[in-house]
Design a protein around this motif. Sequence first.
Motif, PDB file in Angstrom:
ATOM      1  N   VAL A 119       1.931  -0.937   1.810  1.00 39.98           N
ATOM      2  CA  VAL A 119       2.984  -0.205   1.117  1.00 39.98           C
ATOM      3  C   VAL A 119       4.161  -0.048   2.079  1.00 39.98           C
ATOM      4  O   VAL A 119       3.980  -0.110   3.298  1.00 39.98           O
ATOM      5  CB  VAL A 119       2.441   1.169   0.626  1.00 39.98           C
ATOM      6  N   GLN A 120       5.362   0.142   1.524  1.00 41.45           N
ATOM      7  CA  GLN A 120       6.562   0.325   2.354  1.00 41.45           C
ATOM      8  C   GLN A 120       7.486   1.312   1.645  1.00 41.45           C
ATOM      9  O   GLN A 120       7.755   1.152   0.461  1.00 41.45           O
ATOM     10  CB  GLN A 120       7.262  -1.026   2.525  1.00 41.45           C
ATOM     11  N   PHE A 121       7.947   2.336   2.360  1.00 47.16           N
ATOM     12  CA  PHE A 121       8.879   3.280   1.749  1.00 47.16           C
ATOM     13  C   PHE A 121       9.569   4.123   2.813  1.00 47.16           C
ATOM     14  O   PHE A 121       9.112   4.222   3.953  1.00 47.16           O
ATOM     15  CB  PHE A 121       8.170   4.198   0.746  1.00 47.16           C
ATOM     16  N   SER A 122      10.663   4.719   2.390  1.00 50.77           N
ATOM     17  CA  SER A 122      11.442   5.641   3.224  1.00 50.77           C
ATOM     18  C   SER A 122      12.144   6.603   2.273  1.00 50.77           C
ATOM     19  O   SER A 122      12.377   6.258   1.109  1.00 50.77           O
ATOM     20  CB  SER A 122      12.457   4.833   4.041  1.00 50.77           C
ATOM     21  N   PRO A 123      12.509   7.800   2.723  1.00 49.27           N
ATOM     22  CA  PRO A 123      13.254   8.706   1.842  1.00 49.27           C
ATOM     23  C   PRO A 123      14.646   8.193   1.497  1.00 49.27           C
ATOM     24  O   PRO A 123      15.344   8.780   0.685  1.00 49.27           O
ATOM     25  CB  PRO A 123      13.333  10.016   2.631  1.00 49.27           C
ATOM     26  N   ARG A 124      15.048   7.090   2.100  1.00 47.97           N
ATOM     27  CA  ARG A 124      16.372   6.505   1.842  1.00 47.97           C
ATOM     28  C   ARG A 124      16.294   5.212   1.018  1.00 47.97           C
ATOM     29  O   ARG A 124      17.319   4.565   0.787  1.00 47.97           O
ATOM     30  CB  ARG A 124      17.082   6.253   3.175  1.00 47.97           C
ATOM     31  N   SER A 125      15.101   4.820   0.567  1.00 52.78           N
ATOM     32  CA  SER A 125      14.949   3.582  -0.216  1.00 52.78           C
ATOM     33  C   SER A 125      15.800   3.652  -1.476  1.00 52.78           C
ATOM     34  O   SER A 125      15.695   4.589  -2.255  1.00 52.78           O
ATOM     35  CB  SER A 125      13.484   3.385  -0.626  1.00 52.78           C
TER      36      SER A 125
ATOM     37  N   ASP B 293      14.656   1.375   4.228  1.00 52.17           N
ATOM     38  CA  ASP B 293      15.810   2.150   3.787  1.00 52.17           C
ATOM     39  C   ASP B 293      16.524   1.476   2.614  1.00 52.17           C
ATOM     40  O   ASP B 293      17.312   2.111   1.922  1.00 52.17           O
ATOM     41  CB  ASP B 293      16.790   2.373   4.932  1.00 52.17           C
ATOM     42  N   CYS B 294      16.248   0.207   2.411  1.00 56.34           N
ATOM     43  CA  CYS B 294      16.798  -0.521   1.256  1.00 56.34           C
ATOM     44  C   CYS B 294      15.785  -0.595   0.121  1.00 56.34           C
ATOM     45  O   CYS B 294      16.107  -0.284  -1.024  1.00 56.34           O
ATOM     46  CB  CYS B 294      17.199  -1.936   1.666  1.00 56.34           C
ATOM     47  N   VAL B 295      14.555  -1.016   0.432  1.00 54.07           N
ATOM     48  CA  VAL B 295      13.565  -1.321  -0.599  1.00 54.07           C
ATOM     49  C   VAL B 295      12.239  -0.633  -0.295  1.00 54.07           C
ATOM     50  O   VAL B 295      11.696  -0.784   0.804  1.00 54.07           O
ATOM     51  CB  VAL B 295      13.337  -2.848  -0.707  1.00 54.07           C
ATOM     52  N   ALA B 296      11.732   0.103  -1.279  1.00 56.41           N
ATOM     53  CA  ALA B 296      10.373   0.651  -1.220  1.00 56.41           C
ATOM     54  C   ALA B 296       9.470  -0.284  -2.014  1.00 56.41           C
ATOM     55  O   ALA B 296       9.849  -0.757  -3.089  1.00 56.41           O
ATOM     56  CB  ALA B 296      10.328   2.056  -1.811  1.00 56.41           C
ATOM     57  N   LEU B 297       8.285  -0.569  -1.483  1.00 54.10           N
ATOM     58  CA  LEU B 297       7.328  -1.477  -2.120  1.00 54.10           C
ATOM     59  C   LEU B 297       6.032  -0.698  -2.333  1.00 54.10           C
ATOM     60  O   LEU B 297       5.336  -0.354  -1.377  1.00 54.10           O
ATOM     61  CB  LEU B 297       7.105  -2.703  -1.233  1.00 54.10           C
ATOM     62  N   MET B 298       5.739  -0.405  -3.600  1.00 49.93           N
ATOM     63  CA  MET B 298       4.597   0.438  -3.944  1.00 49.93           C
ATOM     64  C   MET B 298       3.783  -0.228  -5.047  1.00 49.93           C
ATOM     65  O   MET B 298       4.171  -0.205  -6.211  1.00 49.93           O
ATOM     66  CB  MET B 298       5.101   1.813  -4.407  1.00 49.93           C
ATOM     67  N   PRO B 299       2.656  -0.841  -4.712  1.00 51.88           N
ATOM     68  CA  PRO B 299       1.856  -1.483  -5.752  1.00 51.88           C
ATOM     69  C   PRO B 299       1.033  -0.467  -6.547  1.00 51.88           C
ATOM     70  O   PRO B 299       0.867   0.683  -6.132  1.00 51.88           O
ATOM     71  CB  PRO B 299       0.949  -2.432  -4.964  1.00 51.88           C
ATOM     72  N   MET B 300       0.497  -0.906  -7.660  1.00 51.03           N
ATOM     73  CA  MET B 300      -0.410  -0.064  -8.438  1.00 51.03           C
ATOM     74  C   MET B 300      -1.721   0.132  -7.680  1.00 51.03           C
ATOM     75  O   MET B 300      -2.340   1.188  -7.768  1.00 51.03           O
ATOM     76  CB  MET B 300      -0.669  -0.691  -9.808  1.00 51.03           C
ATOM     77  N   GLY B 301      -2.160  -0.883  -6.973  1.00 46.38           N
ATOM     78  CA  GLY B 301      -3.331  -0.805  -6.108  1.00 46.38           C
ATOM     79  C   GLY B 301      -2.905  -1.224  -4.716  1.00 46.38           C
ATOM     80  O   GLY B 301      -2.288  -2.277  -4.555  1.00 46.38           O
ATOM     81  N   PHE B 302      -3.207  -0.428  -3.703  1.00 45.76           N
ATOM     82  CA  PHE B 302      -2.665  -0.673  -2.365  1.00 45.76           C
ATOM     83  C   PHE B 302      -3.455  -1.699  -1.564  1.00 45.76           C
ATOM     84  O   PHE B 302      -2.969  -2.178  -0.544  1.00 45.76           O
ATOM     85  CB  PHE B 302      -2.602   0.632  -1.574  1.00 45.76           C
TER      86      PHE B 302
END
Length: 195
Positions: free
Chosen positions: A31-37, A80-89
Motif C-alpha cells: 500500500v502507498q499513501f500520504s496525507p497529501r495524496s 504525495d501525488c498518488v495513494a495506492l490502496m487495494p481492496m486486499g493488501f
Amino acid sequence: MSDRQVAELQAEIAACTICAEHLPLGPRPVVQFSPRSRILIIGQAPGTKVHASGTPWDDDSGDRLRGWLGLEKPEFYDPDCVALMPMGFCYPGKAKGGDAPPRKECAPAWHEHILDLLPENRLTLLVGAYAQAAYLPEARRLSLTERVRRGPEFAPFLPLPHPAWRVRVWMTKQRWFEAETLPRLRSLVTTSLTG
C-alpha cells in the motif's frame, strides 16, 4: 494527522497478519499513501510480481495503468501525488482463471483509517469490479462497460476497468474508452496534481 501518526499507521499495516493463514505466500501488505495524496487509486490485490517486489502496480498492469493516467513512475510512486490502496493488501493466491479475489478482511480493517487521513478534494479511481462493488454498491446492476462509460455520473469516484492483459480485447470493442474516457481521465489527473 501528524507525520508520526501516519508512520505508525503504515507500520501497523506492514505488520498486519489478520488473514495470514489464508495466504499461500504469507502476508506482505502492499500500500502507498500520504496525507497529501491528491489521487487515490483503489485496486484489487497484488499479484505475484508485486508480492515479490513489494511495490504496488509493479507489473504489466501497472505499466498500462500509468499509460492511461499519463503518469511516469516518479509521480506515480510519489505518495504525495498518488495513494495506492487495494481492496486486499496481500497476494490472495490462485483461483480458477487467475488470481483469487481480494481477501475480505483488509478493507474493513484498514480502508477507513487511510481514507480519514487523505485530502477530501482528491480524485478517486476505482480500478476493477471489486473496488466498484465496494464503493459503488448502487451501480452493481450495471455491467463494467456501463459503469466505465457512465463514469462522470459517479463523482467523486471514477470507475475504470482493471488494466490486466485481457482489457486489450475489451478496448477493441469499446473504442470510446480510448477516444473519450482516457483523455478525460488524463485531464482530471493533471488538474488534481497541479490544482
